[in-house]
Design a protein around this motif. Structure first.
Motif, mmCIF file in Angstrom:
data_model
loop_
_atom_site.group_PDB
_atom_site.id
_atom_site.type_symbol
_atom_site.label_atom_id
_atom_site.label_comp_id
_atom_site.label_asym_id
_atom_site.label_seq_id
_atom_site.Cartn_x
_atom_site.Cartn_y
_atom_site.Cartn_z
ATOM 1 N N ASN B 204 56.502 50.186 45.690
ATOM 2 C CA ASN B 204 56.726 50.703 47.041
ATOM 3 C C ASN B 204 57.113 49.615 48.034
ATOM 4 N N ASP B 221 49.187 40.349 46.559
ATOM 5 C CA ASP B 221 48.161 41.023 45.769
ATOM 6 C C ASP B 221 47.259 39.924 45.217
ATOM 7 N N SER B 264 50.137 50.552 50.973
ATOM 8 C CA SER B 264 50.274 51.885 50.413
ATOM 9 C C SER B 264 49.165 52.080 49.384
HETATM 10 C C1 LIG Z 1 46.031 51.172 44.321
HETATM 11 S S1 LIG Z 1 46.726 49.596 44.181
HETATM 12 C C2 LIG Z 1 48.033 49.658 45.370
HETATM 13 C C3 LIG Z 1 49.214 50.392 44.884
HETATM 14 C C4 LIG Z 1 50.531 50.196 45.576
HETATM 15 N N1 LIG Z 1 50.506 49.503 46.820
HETATM 16 C C5 LIG Z 1 51.188 51.544 45.713
HETATM 17 O O1 LIG Z 1 51.880 51.737 46.693
HETATM 18 O O2 LIG Z 1 51.023 52.403 44.849
HETATM 19 C C6 LIG Z 1 45.630 48.461 44.939
HETATM 20 C C7 LIG Z 1 46.041 47.007 44.756
HETATM 21 O O3 LIG Z 1 45.323 46.188 45.669
HETATM 22 C C8 LIG Z 1 45.002 44.964 45.055
HETATM 23 N N2 LIG Z 1 43.898 44.376 45.816
HETATM 24 C C9 LIG Z 1 42.619 44.754 45.838
HETATM 25 N N3 LIG Z 1 41.909 44.017 46.724
HETATM 26 C C10 LIG Z 1 42.796 43.157 47.298
HETATM 27 C C11 LIG Z 1 42.703 42.160 48.298
HETATM 28 N N4 LIG Z 1 41.529 41.879 48.892
HETATM 29 N N5 LIG Z 1 43.809 41.479 48.640
HETATM 30 C C12 LIG Z 1 45.003 41.752 48.056
HETATM 31 N N6 LIG Z 1 45.151 42.691 47.100
HETATM 32 C C13 LIG Z 1 44.068 43.384 46.720
HETATM 33 C C14 LIG Z 1 44.714 45.329 43.623
HETATM 34 O O4 LIG Z 1 44.857 44.219 42.772
HETATM 35 C C15 LIG Z 1 45.745 46.431 43.382
HETATM 36 O O5 LIG Z 1 46.921 45.901 42.842
#
Ligand SMILES: C[S@@+](CC[C@H](N)C(=O)[O-])C[C@H]1O[C@@H](n2cnc3c(N)ncnc32)[C@H](O)[C@@H]1O
Lengths: 108, 393
Positions: B204, B221, B264
């Motif tokens: 996205n 990420d 997202s």
């Molecule tokens: C549900 S996914 C996001 C999916 C994507 N943005 C979409 O549009 O479908 C959540 C993501 O956040 C990352 N994440 C979790 N905690 C985080 C943090 N504190 N900082 C950066 N990334 C993080 C995870 O590794 C994962 O890849």
């Protein structure tokens, strides 16, 4: 080769009170996926043969498997059993991976 | 079943992969449409009146959960839905494992347009490392081999099966929907620097570089394998994005860097304290006049009790422990706590851009927000995305 674990960490949710029902449903659905994939393949195989003008039903019935072919089918069968019974198997993927890794190390 | 994945890292699918993916997709549609429909009917016709006789008012998702929990239809739906979720990861892992070496060659591209900057001092938050989020074995961060990208490959393939095509081609519909929302809703706004927080594989993120070709797009990420995969994927598609391993709750960017900060489906996977920390950071790195936007699950206070119960199933049973708490928040207050002005708060429900097309989309944007069973949920009948945001003054 299996590298990515197939089981997640932690307890699996159970919804039914009677022991094993959730696991049985899982087994059943995995089995259905296998059967469904197989049916798709047989269907495609028949269509391919038909395309080539072959009617194979009689020949299939008369066919004798070689020992090698038997072994191949046995290995497939084993894999299918492992897949279907995944929820009844306690051995964790982590252990599997450690085994795999030490084998790889030993070979190197 | 034909894959919607069009880039070079698409796993070559054999007949068995195709057949199994088709089966799991059909199973998910059956569970989410047919079984969930039966569960709702059972609730309306029997469970709710019975519970009310016993003094359970059934007016909150918790009350509905309590009333339904012992009913056979709820158990059958939940058990089957759990299996379907597990099977998504199973079937795609089979093909990723098999094709791993082929993919490995493609997963390390010569960067032409974007970049990849990993930082192994980034600590993986417990909310990622301690649980297998939404039942994905290995969560986002696990690495099984040197320079691993497998969780990224699994994710890319899994979301396609998971969403039965509802995320669009290359699973980019949410990004297309939001970036085009910004373009059409604020025609005078010309963002030069854009940030995606919690980008996973960037599916996205890429639309932003396509919608605003003049802008520089950065995506962060915490998980290295998804970033490696995301970078290779973006390069193969020729879309310039800079991927960086960074914690969104403690960003390394200077104050006032970005014109847009968005995420997202990110907030609902964070503990509340990290949501606050991230939003404060987003405020800090946004330029004055910059736009914050979050695509998310709709808030509980906008949805009927049964739909809230239905959406919150994931927080009880799908390893999404923070999802319920997030949805209970007042989203406006989350933003004002981070420094945004209360009067700056915006929210919107949006039809899916890549499904409805530019004209119908434009028209929908001039209408009212609509909250119903198709808002923010994976439904075979279609879906509408929800998001909220604010300008930094
Ligand atoms: C549900 S996914 C996001 C999916 C994507 N943005 C979409 O549009 O479908 C959540 C993501 O956040 C990352 N994440 C979790 N905690 C985080 C943090 N504190 N900082 C950066 N990334 C993080 C995870 O590794 C994962 O890849």
């Amino acid at each position: 080769m299996r590298r990515i674990p197939r089981k997640r960490r932690g307890e699996r949710n159970r919804f039914f009170q009677a022991e094993g029902v959730d696991e049985l449903l899982s087994a059943l659905l995995r089995l259905s996926a296998e059967v469904s994939a197989l049916k798709d393949r047989v269907y495609i195989a028949e269509k391919v043969l038909e395309q080539q003008g072959l009617n194979v039903s009689d020949a299939i019935e008369a066919y004798e498997l070689s020992a090698e072919q038997e072994a191949e089918l046995a290995a497939n069968r084993q894999r299918m059993i492992e897949t279907v019974l995944a929820q009844f198997d306690n051995s964790s993927d982590v252990d599997d991976m450690t085994d795999e890794n030490s084998k790889i190390e030993a070979a190197a | 079943m034909n894959s919607n994945i069009t880039h070079d890292l698409a796993v070559p699918l054999n007949q068995e992969d195709k057949a199994k993916r088709a089966f799991v997709t059909a199973l998910r549609v059956h569970v989410l449409q047919h079984m969930s429909g039966s569960m709702k009917n059972r609730y309306e016709d029997y469970v709710k009146p019975e519970a009310q006789k016993r003094g359970n008012t059934c007016d909150t998702p918790e009350h509905i959960h309590k009333a339904l929990k012992s009913d056979f239809m709820f158990k059958a739906y939940s058990s089957a839905r759990t299996c379907a979720q597990e099977m998504v990861f199973d079937v795609v892992s089979d093909s990723v494992d098999r094709e791993f070496e082929t993919l490995r060659a493609k997963a390390k591209p010569v960067a032409k347009k974007g970049s990849l900057t990993l930082d192994d001092s980034v600590e993986i938050p417990k909310s990622v490392s301690e649980i297998d989020v939404h039942l994905a074995p290995g969560s986002y961060h696990a690495e099984y081999t040197e320079e691993d990208f497998a969780t990224g490959a699994v994710y890319d393939n899994a979301i396609e099966v998971f969403s039965f095509g509802q995320f669009g081609k290359d699973s980019n519909d949410i990004g297309m929907t939001l970036s085009n929302y910004v373009r059409l809703k604020f025609p005078d706004f010309k963002p030069a620097k854009i940030l995606d927080a919690g980008c996973t594989i960037g599916h996205n993120t890429l639309p932003w570089a396509q919608t605003f070709p003049e802008a520089e797009v950065t995506a962060i990420d915490v998980a290295a394998p998804v970033l490696r995969y995301g970078h290779a994927r973006a390069e193969s598609m020729g879309v310039p994005v800079h991927f960086r391993q960074m914690d969104a709750t403690a960003m390394k960017f200077e104050d006032n860097t970005f014109d847009v900060v968005f995420s997202s489906m990110f907030l609902h996977e964070l503990p509340l304290k990290d949501i606050h920390a991230y939003l404060k950071e987003a405020y800090r790195v946004l330029k004055p006049g910059g736009l914050l936007w979050q695509m998310e699950l709709p808030p509980m206070n906008q949805m009927p009790a049964y739909d809230n119960f239905y959406l919150n199933w994931d927080t009880y049973y799908n390893n999404e422990p923070f999802y319920g708490t997030f949805r209970r928040q007042d989203y406006r207050k989350l933003l004002t706590d981070a420094g945004f002005g209360a009067e700056e708060f915006m929210e919107a429900t949006m039809p899916r851009y890549t499904f409805v097309g530019e004209e119908a989309y434009k028209e929908a944007l001039s209408g009212e927000n609509t909250f119903d069973t198709l808002t923010g949920r994976m439904d075979p009948k279609g879906t509408r995305w929800y998001g909220f945001g604010a300008w930094k003054k």
